[in-house]
Structures are given as structure tokens and as C-alpha cells.
Design a protein around this motif. Structure first.
Motif, mmCIF file in Angstrom:
data_model
loop_
_atom_site.group_PDB
_atom_site.id
_atom_site.type_symbol
_atom_site.label_atom_id
_atom_site.label_comp_id
_atom_site.label_asym_id
_atom_site.label_seq_id
_atom_site.Cartn_x
_atom_site.Cartn_y
_atom_site.Cartn_z
ATOM 1 N N ALA A 188 0.359 -0.975 -0.134
ATOM 2 C CA ALA A 188 -0.203 -0.074 -0.133
ATOM 3 C C ALA A 188 0.640 1.061 -0.055
ATOM 4 O O ALA A 188 0.331 2.091 -0.855
ATOM 5 C CB ALA A 188 -0.892 -0.014 0.705
ATOM 6 N N ARG A 189 1.824 1.413 0.233
ATOM 7 C CA ARG A 189 2.640 2.507 0.689
ATOM 8 C C ARG A 189 3.159 2.393 -0.808
ATOM 9 O O ARG A 189 3.394 4.129 -1.340
ATOM 10 C CB ARG A 189 3.675 2.200 1.472
ATOM 11 C CG ARG A 189 3.218 2.418 3.419
ATOM 12 C CD ARG A 189 4.757 1.904 4.011
ATOM 13 N NE ARG A 189 4.511 2.326 5.740
ATOM 14 C CZ ARG A 189 4.286 1.739 6.840
ATOM 15 N NH1 ARG A 189 5.670 1.292 6.565
ATOM 16 N NH2 ARG A 189 4.333 2.106 7.984
ATOM 17 N N LYS A 190 3.965 1.388 -1.395
ATOM 18 C CA LYS A 190 4.919 1.968 -2.482
ATOM 19 C C LYS A 190 3.476 2.461 -3.827
ATOM 20 O O LYS A 190 4.122 3.237 -4.435
ATOM 21 C CB LYS A 190 5.516 0.145 -3.089
ATOM 22 C CG LYS A 190 6.313 -0.479 -2.243
ATOM 23 C CD LYS A 190 6.815 -2.249 -3.300
ATOM 24 C CE LYS A 190 7.444 -1.888 -2.762
ATOM 25 N NZ LYS A 190 7.643 -4.133 -3.118
ATOM 26 N N ASP A 191 2.016 1.937 -3.449
ATOM 27 C CA ASP A 191 1.184 2.376 -4.568
ATOM 28 C C ASP A 191 0.735 3.579 -4.018
ATOM 29 O O ASP A 191 1.002 4.466 -4.784
ATOM 30 C CB ASP A 191 -0.102 1.079 -4.372
ATOM 31 C CG ASP A 191 -1.635 1.390 -5.085
ATOM 32 O OD1 ASP A 191 -0.097 1.800 -6.120
ATOM 33 O OD2 ASP A 191 -2.518 1.675 -4.962
ATOM 34 N N ALA A 192 0.992 4.203 -3.101
ATOM 35 C CA ALA A 192 0.498 5.777 -2.447
ATOM 36 C C ALA A 192 1.715 6.680 -2.926
ATOM 37 O O ALA A 192 1.622 7.366 -3.149
ATOM 38 C CB ALA A 192 1.097 5.729 -0.917
ATOM 39 N N GLU A 193 2.904 5.812 -3.092
ATOM 40 C CA GLU A 193 3.930 6.852 -3.723
ATOM 41 C C GLU A 193 3.969 7.348 -5.021
ATOM 42 O O GLU A 193 4.379 8.085 -6.133
ATOM 43 C CB GLU A 193 5.702 6.156 -3.238
ATOM 44 C CG GLU A 193 5.596 5.978 -1.787
ATOM 45 C CD GLU A 193 7.222 4.973 -1.627
ATOM 46 O OE1 GLU A 193 7.776 4.506 -2.406
ATOM 47 O OE2 GLU A 193 8.196 4.820 -0.220
ATOM 48 N N LEU A 194 3.024 5.716 -5.808
ATOM 49 C CA LEU A 194 3.240 6.450 -7.449
ATOM 50 C C LEU A 194 2.195 7.904 -7.668
ATOM 51 O O LEU A 194 1.377 8.036 -6.447
ATOM 52 C CB LEU A 194 2.452 5.294 -8.370
ATOM 53 C CG LEU A 194 3.069 3.844 -8.265
ATOM 54 C CD1 LEU A 194 2.390 3.344 -8.174
ATOM 55 C CD2 LEU A 194 4.820 4.385 -8.442
ATOM 56 N N PRO A 195 2.445 8.635 -8.368
ATOM 57 C CA PRO A 195 1.559 9.387 -9.490
ATOM 58 C C PRO A 195 0.152 8.756 -9.092
ATOM 59 O O PRO A 195 -0.413 7.555 -10.251
ATOM 60 C CB PRO A 195 2.060 9.265 -10.957
ATOM 61 C CG PRO A 195 3.135 8.850 -11.183
ATOM 62 C CD PRO A 195 3.573 7.513 -9.975
ATOM 63 N N PRO A 196 -1.032 9.707 -8.921
ATOM 64 C CA PRO A 196 -1.883 9.356 -9.386
ATOM 65 C C PRO A 196 -3.078 8.444 -10.269
ATOM 66 O O PRO A 196 -3.175 7.597 -9.754
ATOM 67 C CB PRO A 196 -3.154 10.359 -9.132
ATOM 68 C CG PRO A 196 -2.290 11.526 -8.397
ATOM 69 C CD PRO A 196 -1.032 11.037 -8.969
ATOM 70 N N GLU A 197 -2.522 8.342 -11.878
ATOM 71 C CA GLU A 197 -2.589 8.780 -12.522
ATOM 72 C C GLU A 197 -2.183 6.714 -12.920
ATOM 73 O O GLU A 197 -2.765 5.750 -13.316
ATOM 74 C CB GLU A 197 -2.463 8.830 -13.975
ATOM 75 C CG GLU A 197 -1.444 8.967 -13.975
ATOM 76 C CD GLU A 197 -0.436 10.469 -13.438
ATOM 77 O OE1 GLU A 197 0.608 10.600 -13.925
ATOM 78 O OE2 GLU A 197 -1.438 10.864 -12.678
#
Length: 173
Positions: free
Chosen positions: A143-152
Motif C-alpha cells: 500500500a505504501r509503494k502504491d501510494a508513492e506512485l503518481p495518481p494516474e
């Protein structure tokens, strides 16, 4: 011949017209609350069969005027029913919704805190020592890795999986 005190005392033994109307409105509102209850809760609620049939008919009715008339009939049937068990069943159904809502809010809060800080994991383990720690850490990491990505580019799968992880701990405790 009756004195004025005896005549006055006899007049107040029966409920006033306003009290009867308040009671009728309360029974009508209780009948409306019955229409919003799930089928399983209705089946477990003790009530006369005529009232149960009227509720089923209300659910089948499609027109606004038909529903209004059927609700009036339900209110009439409520006068003859034992109100207390019905009132308790409606209150229990409403409390169940509140409990579910509270559990959802707690799951959202835990998920946000666990992704935000490592201290939350320590608090979670103190409150829920039976938790399998390894899958929880993996979900938090994803979840942390996913949150670091740009929203798109975010998938949100790890975020949803982390929420599903809390389900048995918060909803069945």
C-alpha cells in the motif's frame, strides 16, 4: 348524584384525544421503520400474520398512492399488535447499522494510520495479538509503494486488500 370532583376524575381516566393521536403517529412511524428492515430481521420479529402480510404487500406495491394506502393499513394493524417486541426489533436493527458503520470507520482509520506510520503497527499488534504479522506487513508495504506512485499509475489493489484484512478483526469482535 356525582360531585364535581368525581365527574372530573372520571373524565381523566381515559387518554386524551391528543395522546391517542400521538400514539397512532408513533405506531405509524414504527410501521414505516418495519418496511426498511431486511427480510431476515422481519422474519425473526414477533408480529401478527396480518401485519407480516401487509408488509409483504407494501413491498410489492409500486405506485406512490398504493404505498401510502398500504402504510395506512399497516398503521391500523399496528394498533392491535403487541408493540414492545416490534419496537425492540426495530431498535436492534438500527443499532446493527450503527455498529457496522462504526466498524467501517475504524477500518478506514487503521488503514490510514498503518500506511502513514510504523507506530500504528505496534498499536495494532497490542490490541490484536492474534494477527498474523507477516501478511499484514506485506500489505502495508504494498500500500505504501502504491501510494508513492503518481495518481494516474495507482492501482489501489493493495489499499483494498489492506481494508479486507481488517474485516474479521473489526466486524466480528
Amino acid at each position: 348524584m356525582k360531585t364535581d370532583d368525581e365527574a372530573t376524575a372520571g373524565a381523566y381516566e381515559r387518554p386524551s384525544k391528543s395522546a391517542l393521536k400521538r400514539e397512532a403517529h408513533e405506531q405509524q412511524a414504527l410501521g414505516e421503520a418495519l418496511t426498511t428492515m431486511p427480510d431476515a430481521a422481519l422474519a425473526a420479529t414477533p408480529m401478527p400474520e396480518a401485519l407480516r402480510d401487509a408488509l409483504a404487500q407494501w413491498r410489492r406495491t409500486r405506485s406512490h398512492e398504493g404505498k401510502r394506502r398500504q402504510m395506512q393499513y399497516i398503521g391500523k394493524l399496528m394498533r392491535d399488535a403487541d408493540i414492545e417486541p416490534i419496537r425492540q426489533a426495530v431498535a436492534a436493527a438500527r443499532l446493527g447499522h450503527a455498529h457496522d458503520s462504526l466498524a467501517l470507520h475504524q477500518a478506514e482509520l487503521w488503514r490510514t494510520e498503518l500506511v502513514a506510520s510504523d507506530d500504528a503497527l505496534t498499536r495494532w499488534m497490542a490490541e490484536h495479538p492474534q494477527t498474523d504479522l507477516q501478511p499484514l506487513r506485506a500489505l502495508i508495504r504494498n500500500a505504501r509503494k502504491d501510494a508513492e506512485l503518481p495518481p494516474e499509475q495507482r492501482h489501489g489493489l493493495a489499499w483494498r486488500e489492506l481494508f479486507r484484512f481488517f474485516f474479521p478483526y473489526l466486524f466480528f469482535s
